[in-house]
Design an enzyme around this catalytic site. Structure first.
Site, PDB file in Angstrom:
ATOM      1  N   HIS A 206       0.801  -1.226   0.000  1.00 43.79           N
ATOM      2  CA  HIS A 206       0.000   0.000   0.000  1.00 43.79           C
ATOM      3  C   HIS A 206       0.834   1.277   0.000  1.00 43.79           C
ATOM      4  CE1 HIS A 206       1.061  -0.102   4.231  1.00 43.79           C
ATOM      5  NE2 HIS A 206       0.751   1.172   4.277  1.00 43.79           N
TER       6      HIS A 206
HETATM    7  C1  UD1 Z   1      -1.878   6.014   6.081  1.00 49.99           C
HETATM    8  C2  UD1 Z   1      -0.505   6.238   6.694  1.00 49.99           C
HETATM    9  C3  UD1 Z   1       0.445   5.081   6.460  1.00 49.99           C
HETATM   10  C4  UD1 Z   1      -0.197   3.773   6.787  1.00 49.99           C
HETATM   11  C5  UD1 Z   1      -1.468   3.642   5.959  1.00 49.99           C
HETATM   12  C6  UD1 Z   1      -2.131   2.318   6.299  1.00 49.99           C
HETATM   13  C7  UD1 Z   1       0.096   8.611   6.763  1.00 49.99           C
HETATM   14  C8  UD1 Z   1       1.111   9.594   6.349  1.00 49.99           C
HETATM   15  N1  UD1 Z   1       0.163   7.418   6.182  1.00 49.99           N
HETATM   16  O1  UD1 Z   1      -1.868   6.445   4.772  1.00 49.99           O
HETATM   17  O2  UD1 Z   1       1.573   5.240   7.288  1.00 49.99           O
HETATM   18  O3  UD1 Z   1       0.715   2.717   6.487  1.00 49.99           O
HETATM   19  O4  UD1 Z   1      -2.353   4.719   6.270  1.00 49.99           O
HETATM   20  O5  UD1 Z   1      -3.177   2.039   5.414  1.00 49.99           O
HETATM   21  O6  UD1 Z   1      -0.714   8.903   7.603  1.00 49.99           O
HETATM   22  N2  UD1 Z   1      -8.840   4.999   1.056  1.00 49.99           N
HETATM   23  C9  UD1 Z   1     -10.110   4.494   0.918  1.00 49.99           C
HETATM   24  N3  UD1 Z   1     -10.760   4.122   2.056  1.00 49.99           N
HETATM   25  C10 UD1 Z   1     -10.223   4.226   3.287  1.00 49.99           C
HETATM   26  C11 UD1 Z   1      -8.925   4.731   3.405  1.00 49.99           C
HETATM   27  C12 UD1 Z   1      -8.246   5.102   2.289  1.00 49.99           C
HETATM   28  O7  UD1 Z   1     -10.630   4.379  -0.182  1.00 49.99           O
HETATM   29  O8  UD1 Z   1     -10.882   3.881   4.280  1.00 49.99           O
HETATM   30  C13 UD1 Z   1      -8.105   5.420  -0.144  1.00 49.99           C
HETATM   31  C14 UD1 Z   1      -7.999   6.921  -0.252  1.00 49.99           C
HETATM   32  O9  UD1 Z   1      -8.962   7.477  -1.025  1.00 49.99           O
HETATM   33  C15 UD1 Z   1      -6.636   7.106  -0.836  1.00 49.99           C
HETATM   34  C16 UD1 Z   1      -5.856   5.977  -0.289  1.00 49.99           C
HETATM   35  O10 UD1 Z   1      -6.802   4.941  -0.042  1.00 49.99           O
HETATM   36  O11 UD1 Z   1      -6.666   6.959  -2.216  1.00 49.99           O
HETATM   37  C17 UD1 Z   1      -5.078   6.341   0.937  1.00 49.99           C
HETATM   38  O12 UD1 Z   1      -4.948   5.209   1.755  1.00 49.99           O
HETATM   39  P1  UD1 Z   1      -3.795   4.950   2.837  1.00 49.99           P
HETATM   40  O13 UD1 Z   1      -2.486   4.922   2.145  1.00 49.99           O
HETATM   41  O14 UD1 Z   1      -4.140   3.847   3.721  1.00 49.99           O
HETATM   42  O15 UD1 Z   1      -4.027   6.174   3.709  1.00 49.99           O
HETATM   43  P2  UD1 Z   1      -3.147   7.263   4.142  1.00 49.99           P
HETATM   44  O16 UD1 Z   1      -3.981   7.868   5.210  1.00 49.99           O
HETATM   45  O17 UD1 Z   1      -2.636   8.061   3.041  1.00 49.99           O
END
Ligand code: UD1
Length: 371
Positions: A206
């Protein structure tokens, strides 16, 4: 005592559930306020964890959602500040290294609320990782730093953090695993997917460095090739799913089993049954180390070197071509896994509660499994 717990992402629900349980057990008359920032919001990334881990429903939902780092952090700060001003807590507890962590630490510090940081002292020494910035800020401004490994202690000493702030308590993420072990063992996720225990590779990916750019296509192609030698089970993170779709799909192979994100118990059941795990996650490096499952990490560095030192985890580099080497590396692994690190024993959260609530005694041993 009034304590606010700030959580917002999938791994942090797992790290905090036992801390909340232990704090409530030790101080049942206190006010324990749970704030969910909403950084993760899909049912499979959030609600499922509250249900399975027995975390009480959040008192405040900030519904921050996704965004750039500045937007996500700023939105969390804006929405958290009035909550802290209203609740007037004696203490704020926050785990990990995500943007919700950073925002919570900044808001609490500026309002003069002491912060307890769970999973403190981890360092990748890679400033291109947003989490590294979050870790450093969180540790710099926290009053109570809870560490799970000796390397973390060394990192904090090197940064000049006073000894009296540092508490080596062990791994609260492993507390959750230990508490739910019977349900994990009974879940039989491999059987439900039609794969034999010990016979498949479990994959999670991810991180932006791997999935947001050109490496993703080659990674998926390499997984498809690996699946011709051993089945590959791949629960796909929403971020990765979006990127795969934007790149026009891929990943069609008879033994490459893609699924939606899984709940905690089903996922840990797959980890426990895996012949190997291939990941870019942080927490999974720890869970495989505890379970003695061979882990291969598709990153150039790790903030969890204890997993490498023990031999359960190996860095493959940020290099999809290295996926082809997994079978031979697996064959070279010793058959007997090492003992887990000290204090990864299921009781870390109780040690956190002893430090934070020295004037109270345990009413009963906390049992998140009973939820
Ligand atoms: C965060 C954390 C990262 C962690 C990760 C675990 C930071 C800087 N990063 O990344 O350290 O390893 O979470 O997953 O805080 N999305 C959905 N549904 C959700 C959540 C996310 O569709 O419930 C999509 C979003 O639209 C986006 C992407 O997934 O496109 C981001 O996901 P993710 O990388 O998990 O979230 P961050 O908060 O960026």
């Amino acid at each position: 005592m009034r304590i606010v717990y700030v959580i917002g992402t999938r791994p942090n629900f797992v790290k905090t559930a036992p801390v909340i349980a232990a704090m409530r057990a030790r101080c049942p008359d206190g006010r324990h306020v749970i704030v969910h920032t909403g950084q993760h919001y899909d049912r499979a990334m959030s609600e499922v964890f509250f249900e399975e881990l027995g975390v009480p429903a959040p008192d405040h939902m900030l519904e921050v959602g996704s965004g750039t780092h500045a937007v996500q952090t700023a939105r969390t700060m804006e929405r958290l500040e009035p909550v802290i001003m209203t609740e007037e807590p004696d203490l704020l507890v926050v785990p990990g290294d995500v943007n919700s962590t950073l925002a919570a630490v900044l808001v609490a510090s500026k309002l003069g609320v002491p912060v307890a940081h769970v999973e403190s002292g981890l360092r990748s020494f890679d400033m291109t990782m947003p989490e590294e910035i979050n870790r450093i800020v969180a540790d710099r401004f926290s009053e109570y730093l809870f560490m799970h490994s000796e390397e973390a202690v060394g990192n904090l000493r090197a940064e000049g953090i006073p000894e009296e702030r540092m508490h080596m308590v062990g791994n609260t993420m492993i507390d959750t695993l230990v508490a739910l072990r019977d349900r994990i063992d009974a879940a039989d996720s491999p059987g439900k997917l039609g794969v034999a225990p010990g016979d498949y590779t479990l994959v999670t990916l991810h991180r932006p460095a791997l999935v947001d750019g050109p490496l993703l296509g080659e990674t998926v192609a390499r997984l498809a090739a690996l699946s011709e030698q051993m089945p590959v089970v791949f629960p796909v993170h929403p971020r990765t799913r979006k990127m795969m779709e934007a790149a026009g799909g891929g990943g069609e192979a008879p033994n490459l089993l893609l699924s939606e994100p899984l709940g905690y118990i089903d996922f840990l059941s797959l980890v426990a049954g895996a012949g190997a795990v291939l990941t870019d996650s942080g927490g999974i490096q720890e869970e495989t180390t505890f379970l003695g499952i061979p882990c291969f990490t598709l990153r150039d560095n790790t903030e969890r070197p204890v997993t490498i030192d023990l031999g359960t985890n190996e860095l493959l580099g940020l290099d999809p071509a290295a996926i082809a080497t997994v079978p031979e590396r697996l064959a070279a692994r010793p058959s007997t896994p090492p003992q887990p690190p000290p204090l990864w024993d299921g009781h870390a959260a109780e040690r956190v509660a002893e430090v934070l609530l020295p004037d109270y005694v345990d009413a009963a041993r906390p049992a998140i499994a009973s939820a």
